[in-house]
Design a protein around this motif. Structure first.
Motif, PDB file in Angstrom:
ATOM      1  N   GLY A  94       0.806  -1.219   0.000  1.00 51.97           N
ATOM      2  CA  GLY A  94       0.000   0.000   0.000  1.00 51.97           C
ATOM      3  C   GLY A  94       0.833   1.261   0.000  1.00 51.97           C
ATOM      4  O   GLY A  94       0.277   2.364   0.062  1.00 51.97           O
ATOM      5  N   ASP A 132     -10.789   2.008   0.977  1.00 47.89           N
ATOM      6  CA  ASP A 132      -9.862   0.870   0.988  1.00 47.89           C
ATOM      7  C   ASP A 132      -8.412   1.342   0.925  1.00 47.89           C
ATOM      8  O   ASP A 132      -7.561   0.880   1.690  1.00 47.89           O
ATOM      9  CB  ASP A 132     -10.140  -0.056  -0.202  1.00 47.89           C
ATOM     10  CG  ASP A 132     -11.547  -0.615  -0.188  1.00 47.89           C
ATOM     11  OD1 ASP A 132     -11.704  -1.803   0.109  1.00 47.89           O
ATOM     12  OD2 ASP A 132     -12.491   0.152  -0.482  1.00 47.89           O
ATOM     13  N   ASP A 133      -8.135   2.251  -0.009  1.00 52.31           N
ATOM     14  CA  ASP A 133      -6.765   2.738  -0.164  1.00 52.31           C
ATOM     15  C   ASP A 133      -6.368   3.635   1.002  1.00 52.31           C
ATOM     16  O   ASP A 133      -5.204   3.634   1.430  1.00 52.31           O
ATOM     17  CB  ASP A 133      -6.622   3.487  -1.488  1.00 52.31           C
ATOM     18  CG  ASP A 133      -6.676   2.558  -2.691  1.00 52.31           C
ATOM     19  OD1 ASP A 133      -6.473   1.340  -2.508  1.00 52.31           O
ATOM     20  OD2 ASP A 133      -6.933   3.040  -3.804  1.00 52.31           O
ATOM     21  N   SER A 138      -5.385   1.328   3.756  1.00 51.55           N
ATOM     22  CA  SER A 138      -4.152   0.590   3.457  1.00 51.55           C
ATOM     23  C   SER A 138      -2.919   1.475   3.537  1.00 51.55           C
ATOM     24  O   SER A 138      -1.840   1.012   3.927  1.00 51.55           O
ATOM     25  CB  SER A 138      -4.243  -0.037   2.057  1.00 51.55           C
ATOM     26  OG  SER A 138      -5.270  -0.994   1.988  1.00 51.55           O
ATOM     27  N   TRP A 181      -3.572  -8.659   8.962  1.00 55.73           N
ATOM     28  CA  TRP A 181      -2.742  -8.734   7.759  1.00 55.73           C
ATOM     29  C   TRP A 181      -2.583 -10.201   7.364  1.00 55.73           C
ATOM     30  O   TRP A 181      -2.436 -11.061   8.239  1.00 55.73           O
ATOM     31  CB  TRP A 181      -1.354  -8.150   8.021  1.00 55.73           C
ATOM     32  CG  TRP A 181      -1.283  -6.660   8.016  1.00 55.73           C
ATOM     33  CD1 TRP A 181      -0.911  -5.852   6.984  1.00 55.73           C
ATOM     34  CD2 TRP A 181      -1.584  -5.772   9.098  1.00 55.73           C
ATOM     35  NE1 TRP A 181      -0.953  -4.527   7.343  1.00 55.73           N
ATOM     36  CE2 TRP A 181      -1.371  -4.438   8.642  1.00 55.73           C
ATOM     37  CE3 TRP A 181      -2.010  -5.960  10.413  1.00 55.73           C
ATOM     38  CZ2 TRP A 181      -1.566  -3.333   9.447  1.00 55.73           C
ATOM     39  CZ3 TRP A 181      -2.210  -4.848  11.212  1.00 55.73           C
ATOM     40  CH2 TRP A 181      -1.996  -3.559  10.736  1.00 55.73           C
ATOM     41  N   GLN A 183      -0.609  -8.046   3.199  1.00 57.51           N
ATOM     42  CA  GLN A 183      -1.679  -7.120   2.832  1.00 57.51           C
ATOM     43  C   GLN A 183      -2.679  -6.991   3.971  1.00 57.51           C
ATOM     44  O   GLN A 183      -3.103  -7.986   4.566  1.00 57.51           O
ATOM     45  CB  GLN A 183      -2.406  -7.585   1.580  1.00 57.51           C
ATOM     46  CG  GLN A 183      -3.496  -6.622   1.120  1.00 57.51           C
ATOM     47  CD  GLN A 183      -4.220  -7.081  -0.138  1.00 57.51           C
ATOM     48  OE1 GLN A 183      -4.063  -8.215  -0.576  1.00 57.51           O
ATOM     49  NE2 GLN A 183      -4.998  -6.198  -0.722  1.00 57.51           N
ATOM     50  N   LEU A 184      -3.064  -5.757   4.266  1.00 53.15           N
ATOM     51  CA  LEU A 184      -4.123  -5.513   5.245  1.00 53.15           C
ATOM     52  C   LEU A 184      -5.443  -6.002   4.663  1.00 53.15           C
ATOM     53  O   LEU A 184      -5.872  -5.549   3.595  1.00 53.15           O
ATOM     54  CB  LEU A 184      -4.210  -4.018   5.561  1.00 53.15           C
ATOM     55  CG  LEU A 184      -5.316  -3.600   6.539  1.00 53.15           C
ATOM     56  CD1 LEU A 184      -5.014  -4.117   7.940  1.00 53.15           C
ATOM     57  CD2 LEU A 184      -5.466  -2.080   6.554  1.00 53.15           C
ATOM     58  N   HIS A 192      -9.764  -3.680   5.462  1.00 49.65           N
ATOM     59  CA  HIS A 192      -9.518  -2.362   4.879  1.00 49.65           C
ATOM     60  C   HIS A 192     -10.790  -1.683   4.385  1.00 49.65           C
ATOM     61  O   HIS A 192     -10.734  -0.813   3.524  1.00 49.65           O
ATOM     62  CB  HIS A 192      -8.510  -2.479   3.733  1.00 49.65           C
ATOM     63  CG  HIS A 192      -8.882  -3.504   2.687  1.00 49.65           C
ATOM     64  ND1 HIS A 192      -9.919  -3.335   1.809  1.00 49.65           N
ATOM     65  CD2 HIS A 192      -8.345  -4.717   2.421  1.00 49.65           C
ATOM     66  CE1 HIS A 192     -10.010  -4.389   1.024  1.00 49.65           C
ATOM     67  NE2 HIS A 192      -9.066  -5.252   1.380  1.00 49.65           N
TER      68      HIS A 192
END
Length: 775
Positions: free
Chosen positions: A105, A271-272, A275, A675, A680-681, A684
């Motif tokens: 991210g 989401d972003d 992250s 995670w 990756q989280l 999110h």
């Protein structure tokens, strides 16, 4: 609680509604995304890494640049100044990754397009070739890998810890894992930059720290601070998540605006946002506590391992504050607390309501709990036995004497008003006769230090103008994120001049009005900005007093400020008349106010000082019911008594206490960050991350202010801070859940629940108790 006072008539200490309340309800409050965009406004979107730790072999942006609506792409090479937005001296947080990525991210570039949708779609067309590197996901993995630190550790020590532990008849040893938390503000990160002539740029940023955004934008563009104006009218929530995290978004918007000479806005998807931005630090605390047969703590030795993330951000001061609150409300004859701020391949964690204090406190409650169950006592008895004294036994691990201790009275009053003892007995009776449903009840205290531990942040400025018609313009360095700071400072000004609130125009926070501001954080917004505004008012009032004495031919001592204006001898003059006559007589009706917190000092190298101006106190009682077959539970009732000194605005303060408690309950029970093994989280979005709902609010929720309390220090209106301390009141929920779980094992084993105490963790705790019982 008294009925709320009409906003036009409110004075200091009155329960007045939030100035933007009707606008929030009707949807007319203007946030950055509501602003009318100039013709030609561009939109930016970030391209994020899909690896937690890797060398960047190549980035192919051809498809991105060729996508419909794309104006251009920004990379590290397009930055005229420094590729960094770190709030620390380490300069270790690049806007765009260069050479390698350090968390899943991490921004690598930004797409600039005619529309947000075009920019967002184009960002996903990039082709990146990576070379994977080993990634470190959490505290235990970081410790196993050698414990690389992301910033300098701290040690607090007082007394002979080794001797205290060796001589202690009993020991409590263990570890507690304390989960992180996403800020989940309703308004996400956003920035809107408008270019001006020469080097000028105006940035509208959803930030708690306008001056830091100003600094970062200037640093990135290689221009001076005076060319950057940052404006903040309001935020849709912050909670610490907009203290440093807005820097990157403001810098990207400003870069694009100046490069193409067009306005530019950037707003990531949720989401972003989740992250790419920092969160509350999760901790693993290893402890060794010595105590006697009465439950009196004799010595504490604890190490606070912290998931810092890939850069320093605010991990240093956050982990410091966790150590500052390793005592909560308890006196330790000997103590050694050490921080271990660890590098991990995750987004750098950052400020969050409480700023490390909650993590320090929940660890203290863990060993109090361990002691209570080992001795077969009510944890409240252990808490009382270890409270700070009022004349002795009142020196903190950082060698500050606690001079304003009221925790005994707060706890005693809440214990009585909540009928704690009778309810605890009823809980014990219920648990004896029910095999599936189990209840728990707990009373926990809070002692929270107020001030920035970075001493230089304890300052504020304000700008007050009085116009010829008696109307007032108010600007200060604090930012409004829904917490009611603006209305409180406006009440200060109204009270100072003796006018109604409708005479005061609350202006947006702007670096062009008040320079070099501190972040609105550390619960100090009202303390600092209220006093700065009061100082500005005092300057103007002094001039007006001299003017009135001359105009009405009386001694200055005979000029009295009263509601609505002044009395000069026997003559009453309205404030508007006074302002008009002052203008005609060339009296200055504007003042820049300033305030710096007195008495505070801190030497980090020695771990000694007086970092806090005062302490805020509180206590809560929570009662829960647990289904031992599923681990599901409900919070049945909560009672709170909280100390805000002499409240500036009881209505706002009650709201802060209620909201803080529920947010704290979310952190400790449902808000779990996960995670995957790829780094990756996964939590999110609202679909995977569970904040408390309205249905999670306890059906019985009693909140009272300690109305007898008054700050012994000369704060604004003798009030106390209210932003962060109530958050820690939610610890009583964890302790109550622990009691319910322990009942399955006949209270013979400490529950030792890690947080968040999700239903899964409750169920695992129940099964542990059953195994220990042999059933």
């Amino acid at each position: 609680m008294n009925k709320q006072t009409d906003i036009s008539l409110a004075t200091l200490h009155a329960p007045t509604r939030h100035d933007s309340g009707p606008k929030h309800v009707t949807g007319t409050a203007e946030y950055i995304d509501d602003m009318v965009e100039p013709v030609g406004t561009m939109h930016a979107y970030l391209g994020l890494s899909t690896k937690p730790h890797a060398e960047i072999i190549s980035i192919d942006l051809d498809a991105v640049r060729a996508a419909p609506g794309v104006i251009g792409v920004l990379t590290a090479e397009d930055i005229p100044g420094e590729n960094d937005v770190s709030p620390s001296h380490k300069h270790d947080e690049p806007i765009f990754a260069e050479g390698r990525v350090q968390f899943w991210g991490q921004p690598m570039f930004a797409v600039i397009a005619e529309t947000r949708d075009a920019a967002r779609r184009a960002a996903h067309l990039v082709k990146v070739e990576y070379h994977d590197l080993p990634h470190i996901p959490d505290v235990r993995a970081a410790q196993a890998a050698g414990g690389k630190l992301v910033t300098e550790p701290l040690k607090l020590e007082r007394g002979d810890v080794e001797t205290g532990l060796a001589a202690a008849p009993r020991r409590a040893k263990g570890a507690i894992t304390i989960g992180g938390q996403d800020h989940f503000y309703l308004e996400g990160q956003i920035a809107f930059a408008v270019p001006g002539e020469d080097e000028d740029v105006t940035v509208y940023s959803s930030t708690q720290h306008p001056s830091e955004v100003q600094l970062m934008v200037a640093q990135v563009l290689a221009i001076r601070h005076n060319a950057v104006t940052v404006t903040v009218r309001r935020m849709g929530g912050g909670f610490g998540g907009k203290e440093t995290q807005g820097n990157l978004f403001a810098a990207v918007a400003a870069l694009a605006a100046k490069k193409w000479n067009r306005a530019c806005k950037i707003r990531p998807d949720r989401d972003d946002d989740m992250s790419a931005t920092g969160k509350r630090h999760d901790f693993v605390v290893d402890y060794d506590v010595g105590y006697d047969d009465t439950g009196k703590i004799l010595a504490v030795d604890a190490v606070y391992g912290t998931r810092g993330g890939f850069s320093s951000d605010l991990t240093g001061p956050v982990s410091d504050r966790a150590l500052f609150h390793c005592d909560n409300a308890y006196w330790y004859p000997a103590v050694r607390a050490r921080s271990e701020p660890l590098y991990t391949n995750t987004v750098s964690n950052t400020a969050f309501r409480g700023f490390g204090g909650p993590q320090g406190m929940i660890a203290a409650e863990r060993w109090v709990e361990d002691i209570a169950y080992a001795l077969g006592k009510d944890p409240l008895d252990i808490r009382k036995a270890n409270f700070y004294g009022t004349d002795t036994d009142n020196v903190t691990p950082y060698h500050q004497t606690v001079e304003d201790n009221i925790v005994h009275r707060v706890v005693e009053e809440l214990e009585a008003s909540s009928d704690y003892q009778a309810r605890r007995q009823a809980v014990l009776d219920f648990n004896r006769s029910n095999n599936v449903l189990k209840k728990g009840i707990a009373l926990t205290p809070v002692k929270f230090g107020i001030s920035f531990t970075a001493t230089w942040y304890n300052q504020a400025g304000a700008l007050v103008h009085v116009y010829k018609d008696g109307s007032i313009h108010l600007s200060h360095g604090g930012t409004e994120m829904g917490q009611g700071l603006y209305i409180k400072v406006a009440q200060v000004v109204a009270d100072a001049f003796g006018v109604n609130l409708d005479s005061i125009k609350i202006m947006a926070t702007s670096t062009g009005k008040v320079p070099n501001t501190s972040a609105t954080a550390a619960s100090s917004g009202s303390d600092l900005n209220g006093m700065a505004a009061y100082n500005a008012c005092a300057q103007i009032k002094a001039r007006l007093t001299v003017h009135a004495a001359q105009l009405y031919q009386c001694d200055e001592a005979a000029v009295e400020w009263v509601e609505g204006g002044i009395k000069a001898g026997d003559t009453f003059v309205t404030f508007a008349e006074l302002a008009a006559s002052a203008y005609l007589n060339r009296v200055q009706l504007s003042a820049a106010g300033f305030y710096k917190t007195p008495k505070i000092h801190w030497d980090r190298a020695t771990g000694r000082g007086h970092p806090f101006y005062y302490f805020a106190y509180g206590a809560s009682v929570s009662e829960v019911t647990v289904d031992t077959l599923t681990g599901e539970y409900v919070v049945d009732r909560v009672d709170i008594l909280h100390d805000v000194g002499k409240s500036l605005n009881p209505a706002v303060d009650i709201g802060q206490i209620e909201g803080g408690f529920i947010q704290g309950m979310g952190w400790l029970t449902t808000e779990e960050l996960v995670w995957d093994d790829k780094g990756q989280l996964r939590t999110h979005a609202p679909s995977t991350y569970k904040i408390p709902l309205a249905s999670d609010v306890p059906p019985i929720f009693n909140v009272q202010l300690a109305e007898w309390s008054e700050n012994r220090e000369p704060t604004i209106g003798r009030s106390k801070a209210v932003g962060e301390p109530p958050f820690m009141l939610a610890m009583s929920v964890v302790e109550a859940l622990g009691m319910a779980v322990a009942s399955v094992g006949d209270y013979k084993l400490a529950p030792q629940l890690d947080t968040p105490v999700t239903p899964e963790r409750v169920l695992m705790g129940v099964e542990r108790m059953k195994r220990a019982r042999g059933s």
